[in-house]
Scaffold this motif. Sequence first.
Motif, mmCIF file in Angstrom:
data_model
loop_
_atom_site.group_PDB
_atom_site.id
_atom_site.type_symbol
_atom_site.label_atom_id
_atom_site.label_comp_id
_atom_site.label_asym_id
_atom_site.label_seq_id
_atom_site.Cartn_x
_atom_site.Cartn_y
_atom_site.Cartn_z
ATOM 1 N N PRO A 100 9.844 8.522 4.121
ATOM 2 C CA PRO A 100 10.015 8.089 2.725
ATOM 3 C C PRO A 100 9.755 6.598 2.516
ATOM 4 O O PRO A 100 9.160 6.206 1.528
ATOM 5 C CB PRO A 100 11.472 8.440 2.410
ATOM 6 N N HIS A 101 10.168 5.770 3.468
ATOM 7 C CA HIS A 101 9.946 4.331 3.324
ATOM 8 C C HIS A 101 8.454 4.009 3.343
ATOM 9 O O HIS A 101 7.953 3.265 2.500
ATOM 10 C CB HIS A 101 10.670 3.563 4.426
ATOM 11 N N ARG A 104 6.375 5.231 0.223
ATOM 12 C CA ARG A 104 6.450 4.416 -0.983
ATOM 13 C C ARG A 104 5.433 3.283 -0.989
ATOM 14 O O ARG A 104 5.185 2.682 -2.033
ATOM 15 C CB ARG A 104 7.857 3.853 -1.162
ATOM 16 N N SER A 105 4.851 2.976 0.162
ATOM 17 C CA SER A 105 3.879 1.884 0.206
ATOM 18 C C SER A 105 2.515 2.308 -0.344
ATOM 19 O O SER A 105 1.677 1.466 -0.622
ATOM 20 C CB SER A 105 3.735 1.352 1.640
ATOM 21 N N ALA A 139 5.839 12.822 -1.900
ATOM 22 C CA ALA A 139 6.077 11.390 -2.096
ATOM 23 C C ALA A 139 6.117 11.041 -3.572
ATOM 24 O O ALA A 139 6.919 10.233 -4.008
ATOM 25 C CB ALA A 139 5.009 10.557 -1.384
ATOM 26 N N THR A 142 9.452 11.993 -5.018
ATOM 27 C CA THR A 142 10.606 11.277 -4.510
ATOM 28 C C THR A 142 10.945 10.118 -5.438
ATOM 29 O O THR A 142 10.076 9.295 -5.728
ATOM 30 C CB THR A 142 10.331 10.726 -3.087
ATOM 31 N N THR A 144 12.177 6.572 -6.717
ATOM 32 C CA THR A 144 12.105 5.248 -6.060
ATOM 33 C C THR A 144 13.394 4.500 -6.188
ATOM 34 O O THR A 144 14.238 4.778 -6.957
ATOM 35 C CB THR A 144 10.960 4.409 -6.660
#
Length: 144
Positions: A100-101, A104-105, A139, A142, A144
């Motif tokens: 998930p981290h 997000r990029s 993604a 998900t 933020t």
Amino acid sequence: VDALREPCHVTAALLSTQLVEPRVVSSVLHSLAAARLTGHGPWEHVWRDGASAALASDLREYAPQALSNLAWALAHNRGSAPSDLLDAIAIEITARLSSPHSARSFTPQGLANTAWAFAEVSRPASAGGAAIGAAAGAAAATPT
């Protein structure tokens, strides 16, 4: 076209050293694709050496945007897209999207361009091509 011979020769020579940053490799190939300089012409060597530089590099060093741009560029120049490079990009992007981290990029545009690129080269069942679409959807869903 003749005016492009020398700049293409110099660019290909630079890329063949494999000492350029990942962002440069993806930017050069993305620029060629955006200018529709694909197929036969003095730019063929730039495509070949750029793909070789990307394949020889560690794709973990590529920023998400650079990976998306590289996939998009290769899809636009189908004739020169090595399947092992496309597979390596798919594996790297899928690995990043599974976190998930890291997911997000990627920007929504980057995810869309990457999913389009793999669909365009008819590789949805490649080593991770289908997973990119699934992971991109997850993604995007998900919060933020």
